[in-house]
Design a protein around this motif. Sequence first.
Motif, PDB file in Angstrom:
ATOM      1  N   LEU A  18      -7.567  15.075   0.534  1.00 50.41           N
ATOM      2  CA  LEU A  18      -5.537  15.702  -0.307  1.00 50.41           C
ATOM      3  C   LEU A  18      -5.953  13.615  -0.382  1.00 50.41           C
ATOM      4  N   PRO A  19      -5.654  13.504  -1.800  1.00 52.00           N
ATOM      5  CA  PRO A  19      -5.771  11.991  -1.946  1.00 52.00           C
ATOM      6  C   PRO A  19      -4.754  11.099  -1.499  1.00 52.00           C
ATOM      7  N   ASP A  20      -3.819  11.426  -0.992  1.00 56.09           N
ATOM      8  CA  ASP A  20      -3.152  10.376   0.018  1.00 56.09           C
ATOM      9  C   ASP A  20      -3.568   9.996   1.343  1.00 56.09           C
ATOM     10  N   GLU A  99     -17.528   7.413   1.149  1.00 51.75           N
ATOM     11  CA  GLU A  99     -16.862   7.671   0.626  1.00 51.75           C
ATOM     12  C   GLU A  99     -16.412   8.201   0.294  1.00 51.75           C
ATOM     13  N   PRO A 100     -14.790   8.377   1.111  1.00 56.20           N
ATOM     14  CA  PRO A 100     -14.088   9.294  -0.006  1.00 56.20           C
ATOM     15  C   PRO A 100     -13.425   8.787  -1.139  1.00 56.20           C
ATOM     16  N   ASN A 101     -13.289   9.291  -2.432  1.00 54.57           N
ATOM     17  CA  ASN A 101     -13.383   9.486  -3.502  1.00 54.57           C
ATOM     18  C   ASN A 101     -11.774   9.239  -3.690  1.00 54.57           C
ATOM     19  N   TYR A 102     -10.963   8.346  -3.087  1.00 54.06           N
ATOM     20  CA  TYR A 102      -9.446   7.483  -3.400  1.00 54.06           C
ATOM     21  C   TYR A 102      -9.440   6.589  -2.575  1.00 54.06           C
ATOM     22  N   PRO A 103      -8.289   5.730  -3.117  1.00 56.10           N
ATOM     23  CA  PRO A 103      -7.930   4.592  -2.448  1.00 56.10           C
ATOM     24  C   PRO A 103      -7.008   5.127  -1.386  1.00 56.10           C
ATOM     25  N   VAL A 104      -6.369   4.222  -0.362  1.00 55.69           N
ATOM     26  CA  VAL A 104      -5.657   3.853   0.627  1.00 55.69           C
ATOM     27  C   VAL A 104      -4.883   3.878  -0.062  1.00 55.69           C
ATOM     28  N   ASN A 105      -3.680   4.978  -0.337  1.00 59.50           N
ATOM     29  CA  ASN A 105      -2.307   4.071  -1.192  1.00 59.50           C
ATOM     30  C   ASN A 105      -1.066   4.134  -0.145  1.00 59.50           C
ATOM     31  N   ALA A 106      -0.928   4.137   0.735  1.00 62.01           N
ATOM     32  CA  ALA A 106       0.213   4.071   2.081  1.00 62.01           C
ATOM     33  C   ALA A 106       0.263   3.424   3.090  1.00 62.01           C
ATOM     34  N   ASN A 107       0.472   2.611   4.071  1.00 60.25           N
ATOM     35  CA  ASN A 107       0.801   1.974   4.996  1.00 60.25           C
ATOM     36  C   ASN A 107       2.141   2.016   5.584  1.00 60.25           C
ATOM     37  N   ILE A 108       1.612   3.363   6.721  1.00 58.79           N
ATOM     38  CA  ILE A 108       2.890   4.000   7.473  1.00 58.79           C
ATOM     39  C   ILE A 108       3.457   3.469   8.611  1.00 58.79           C
ATOM     40  N   TYR A 109       4.700   3.090   9.078  1.00 55.02           N
ATOM     41  CA  TYR A 109       4.268   3.242  10.698  1.00 55.02           C
ATOM     42  C   TYR A 109       4.989   1.113  10.522  1.00 55.02           C
ATOM     43  N   TRP A 110       4.941   1.197   9.406  1.00 54.77           N
ATOM     44  CA  TRP A 110       4.810  -0.605   8.911  1.00 54.77           C
ATOM     45  C   TRP A 110       5.085  -1.242   9.932  1.00 54.77           C
ATOM     46  N   SER A 111       6.281  -0.735  10.171  1.00 60.58           N
ATOM     47  CA  SER A 111       7.556  -1.492  11.176  1.00 60.58           C
ATOM     48  C   SER A 111       6.411  -1.917  12.292  1.00 60.58           C
TER      49      SER A 111
END
Length: 133
Positions: A18-20, A99-111
């Motif tokens: 999936l792209p996310d 390599e995946p076809n998508y870039p990383v697009n989120a940082n989660i649990y950033w805190s």
Amino acid sequence: MKGSCLCGKIQFEIQALLPDLANCHCSMCQKFHGAAYATYGTVTPENFKWLAGEAMIKTYVSSATAERGFCSHCGSSIYYKLRKEGSGYEIALGVLDDEPNYPVNANIYWSAKPNWSKGMENLPNFSEARPGD
């Protein structure tokens, strides 16, 4: 797209991610990967297939709702998965052979990001080991 653990005993194939893609900074991912964060991509059960070594997977129930899978021989982190029927795999992208076809697009649990990992974008970059190593 194929993936494998460090020793190669576990091998799998992904038809489609999936792209996310996300960097997870939670404390459990830090402990599981021994790093500031883990990077995951989601694959649905119908798009995932074990090619070899499925019996080598050890699972650790890390919370009431999730488990983490790793190679019982070399210790490579393979996935994070919710323990409910039909859940997909959150594949640790470092075990992919392609390599995946998508870039990383989120940082989660950033805190939960540790202080020692802040400012990495300002560090010197070396194409391989540091000179003299």
